[in-house]
Design a protein around this motif. Structure first.
Motif, PDB file in Angstrom:
ATOM      1  N   GLY A 157       3.236  -8.218 -10.088  1.00 16.70           N
ATOM      2  CA  GLY A 157       3.010  -7.784  -8.710  1.00 16.70           C
ATOM      3  C   GLY A 157       3.931  -8.461  -7.720  1.00 16.70           C
ATOM      4  N   GLU A 193       0.803  -1.216   0.000  1.00 15.93           N
ATOM      5  CA  GLU A 193       0.000   0.000   0.000  1.00 15.93           C
ATOM      6  C   GLU A 193       0.846   1.280   0.000  1.00 15.93           C
ATOM      7  OE1 GLU A 193      -2.077  -2.139  -0.839  1.00 15.93           O
ATOM      8  OE2 GLU A 193      -3.842  -1.328   0.168  1.00 15.93           O
ATOM      9  N   ARG A 247       3.633  -4.018   9.412  1.00 18.19           N
ATOM     10  CA  ARG A 247       2.721  -5.050   8.884  1.00 18.19           C
ATOM     11  C   ARG A 247       2.828  -5.197   7.360  1.00 18.19           C
ATOM     12  NH1 ARG A 247      -2.471  -5.107  10.545  1.00 18.19           N
ATOM     13  NH2 ARG A 247      -1.815  -4.184  12.505  1.00 18.19           N
ATOM     14  N   ASP A 284       7.952  -2.218   4.741  1.00 13.44           N
ATOM     15  CA  ASP A 284       8.811  -2.919   5.699  1.00 13.44           C
ATOM     16  C   ASP A 284       8.782  -4.433   5.481  1.00 13.44           C
ATOM     17  OD1 ASP A 284       6.114  -2.624   6.566  1.00 13.44           O
ATOM     18  OD2 ASP A 284       6.663  -3.156   8.610  1.00 13.44           O
ATOM     19  N   GLY A 285       7.681  -4.955   4.952  1.00 14.74           N
ATOM     20  CA  GLY A 285       7.681  -6.374   4.594  1.00 14.74           C
ATOM     21  C   GLY A 285       8.644  -6.613   3.440  1.00 14.74           C
ATOM     22  N   THR A 286       8.557  -5.752   2.456  1.00 12.98           N
ATOM     23  CA  THR A 286       9.324  -5.911   1.218  1.00 12.98           C
ATOM     24  C   THR A 286      10.830  -5.800   1.434  1.00 12.98           C
ATOM     25  OG1 THR A 286       7.448  -5.083  -0.019  1.00 12.98           O
ATOM     26  CG2 THR A 286       9.574  -4.926  -1.098  1.00 12.98           C
ATOM     27  N   GLU A 309      -1.972  -7.086   2.484  1.00  8.25           N
ATOM     28  CA  GLU A 309      -2.751  -8.297   2.789  1.00  8.25           C
ATOM     29  C   GLU A 309      -3.698  -8.048   3.959  1.00  8.25           C
ATOM     30  OE1 GLU A 309      -2.364 -10.438   0.366  1.00  8.25           O
ATOM     31  OE2 GLU A 309      -0.761  -9.125  -0.339  1.00  8.25           O
ATOM     32  N   ASN A 331       0.790  -4.716   4.964  1.00 11.70           N
ATOM     33  CA  ASN A 331      -0.518  -4.063   4.989  1.00 11.70           C
ATOM     34  C   ASN A 331      -1.400  -4.399   3.795  1.00 11.70           C
ATOM     35  OD1 ASN A 331      -2.441  -2.432   6.194  1.00 11.70           O
ATOM     36  ND2 ASN A 331      -1.861  -0.680   4.937  1.00 11.70           N
TER      37      ASN A 331
END
Ligand SMILES: Cc1ncc(C[n+]2csc(CCOP(=O)(O)OP(=O)(O)O)c2C)c(N)n1
Ligand SMILES: [Mg+2]
Length: 548
Positions: free
Chosen positions: A413, A392, A469, A440-442, A473, A471
């Motif tokens: 994606g 996001e 998070r 931060d996930g990536t 998902e 986010n």
């Protein structure tokens, strides 16, 4: 006097002959002969920390230069690690080669070391995938792989190189060297171009949708001119968010009104919703210009008699032909139509609220605050490279930062490529800032590439939106299952900036809007690979509509 040559030297020299100077690689038993040969062929080996990163870097090289990037990995597990990243390159139509070491031919079927059906494994994510079968023809194989990667709808090609063929010595007179690359690109015939231009001129609300191959500085400039010459708003679609991609402003409002859509190298797929259903005018007609016969066939099958014209042609050269023929042609009167004015305004539309929106949390920023601060830094240099990756947060960046040089992960994606892209971009761009915007996930996928960047002296600035998070998902959980069923996608509000500092880079930790501008400036001034770890609110990706 005849000399002998080693297979590995044939590979290295062939790459050199084909204009390659740089190879993104991760070492391994099967390819150490090529490492050795690279010394004499003067190839720059960029040693990375995960094979997928090597593929991502070759992918970025292909996208930014238009010339095939080269990734070299070892057999078995090295190849297996690399294959996933080919999917990103395939979706982005990026010309590149994956060269993988491979068990020796005499070991095959006998449980050889790291034996794996590598070509089969890479086949679904490449344009072509095969295993070399003779030392004599290693060079020809590489030339052929390069030609395929750069022809038609460009994309990744895989070649496996058995270790015994690399070690073998043959007479140099027996070597079949690669031909200089001569990519085949089908032209758009003038009469067809004229028919297309007439159809655009007769349409009331025409729209041009280009594919990822036009997502270059030259491609964007070409589309701008084509839009001016035909009066048909022209956009590039390269996001899996499709027509909902906020990079394109209020695009759904434009698409819904279009009575003619010209696909310029853009596949009719889920991103375009197959130009059917409630998002489109039921009578909308289509023109499909595509380098791939199968894609034109798909358009015909999907749209039947609504397909006005379907033709096989290279997207970029077709765009140039249309532009040449348009000047002074039947489209002259269309240039300043109301439709064009309205559609362009919708595409450029960004909600006024974005200019003032602020986070309600004392120690978190709203994504819009982050990109308001980043925008002047991005705009300072016309050659700035912007890379957007993740869920996001990055969508806000894509939508709010206008740049000519932009790399996004593409229609597959697939997240995780941003840091590798940034390294490869910096190798090509000596001066202008390189920014990677990611979540931060990536960042966790390839955070160790910061060590590669420090080792190689490749400064860039990663602007990390840290909402603790995954986010994108979480937002799906909120939407589809309810706010009380959001679980399993949490992360720690980790100090990624300290990780980067520990790896020798520059780290910044930002919790307030007024800290962000100076932190970005310090990151740029550090001359190091840098990470600005910005604590943000979890906010859904933006969606822009003219009417609610
Ligand atoms: C390789 C891959 N794995 C998983 C996904 C699914 N996915 C898409 S966005 C996303 C969350 C990304 O989280 P983060 O980078 O923190 O960005 P945020 O949405 O929080 O801004 C995930 C898991 C994907 N698209 N690609
Ligand atoms: Mg996140």
């Amino acid at each position: 006097m005849s000399q002998t040559l080693r297979g590995a030297d044939i590979v290295a020299r062939s790459l050199k002959r084909l204009g390659c100077r740089r190879v993104f690689t991760l070492s391994g038993n099967h390819i150490m002969s090529i490492f050795d040969a690279a010394l004499d062929a003067d190839l720059d080996l960029v040693h990375v920390r995960h094979e997928a990163a090597a593929v991502h870097m070759a992918d970025a090289h292909g996208r930014l230069t238009g010339e095939a990037g080269i990734a070299l990995v070892t057999g078995g597990p090295g190849h297996a690690n690399a294959v996933g990243a080919l999917f990103t390159a395939l979706g982005a139509e990026s010309p590149m080669l994956l060269l993988s070491g491979h068990a020796a031919t005499w070991e095959l079927g006998r449980g050889g070391f790291q034996e794996l059906r590598q070509a089969d494994m890479a086949a679904p994510v490449t344009k072509a995938s095969w295993t070399s079968n003779a030392t004599e023809t290693l060079g020809r194989d590489i030339g052929e792989a390069m030609r395929i990667a750069s022809s038609g709808r460009t994309g990744p090609v895989h070649l496996s190189l058995p270790s015994d063929l690399l070690d073998a010595r043959i007479e140099d007179s027996a070597v079949v060297w690669p031909e200089p690359p001569a990519p085949s690109r089908a032209p758009l015939a003038d009469p067809t171009a004229d028919k297309i231009l007439t159809a655009i001129a007769h349409a009331e609300r025409p729209l041009i949708i280009a594919g990822p191959q036009l997502s270059t500085v030259a491609g964007r400039a070409l589309l701008e001119k084509l839009e001016a010459a035909t009066g048909a708003p022209a956009v590039i679609m390269e996001s899996p968010r499709g027509i909902a991609d906020a990079t394109l402003g209020a695009f759904p409002d434009v698409v819904k009104r279009a009575d003619l859509i010209v696909l310029l190298g853009k596949a009719l797929d889920f991103t375009t919703k197959w130009a059917a259903g409630p998002a489109f005018d039921p009578d909308v007609r289509l023109i499909a210009i595509d380098p791939d016969d199968a894609m034109v066939g798909r358009a015909r099958k999907e749209k039947g008699e609504h397909l006005l014209i379907g033709c096989v042609a290279d997207a970029t050269s077709a765009g140039a032909t249309l532009l040449t023929r348009a000047n002074g042609g039947p489209n002259d009167g269309q240039r300043k139509s109301d439709w064009h004015t309205e559609a362009r305004a919708a595409l450029d539309n960004r909600p006024a609220a974005w200019r003032s929106i602020v986070s309600q949390a004392p120690d978190r920023l709203h994504p819009a605050e982050v990109f308001r601060a980043l925008r002047p830094c991005v705009e300072r240099d016309a050659d700035t490279v912007l890379i957007c990756d993740g869920g996001e947060f990055a969508q806000w960046g894509q939508s709010m930062l206008p740049v000519r040089r932009r790399l996004v992960n593409g229609v597959t994606g697939s997240i995780g490529s941003a840091l590798s892209f940034a390294l490869a971009a910096r190798m090509l761009e000596p001066k202008a800032p390189v920014f990677a915007v990611l979540g931060d996930g990536t960042i966790g996928f390839h955070i160790s590439e910061f060590e590669t960047a420090v080792r190689r002296g490749l400064p860039f600035v990663a602007v990390l939106g840290n909402d603790a998070r995954w986010n994108a998902e979480s937002e799906i959980q909120r939407r589809d299952y309810g706010a009380n069923r959001m679980h399993g996608c949490e992360l720690l509000p980790a100090r990624y900036d300290l990780v980067i500092t520990a790896l020798g880079g520059h780290g910044e930790h930002v919790t307030r809007a007024d800290e962000l501008g100076p932190a970005i400036e310090r990151a740029l001034a550090s001359g190091k690979p840098a990470c600005v770890n910005v604590m943000i609110e979890s906010v859904a990706a933006p969606a822009i509509r003219l009417t609610p």
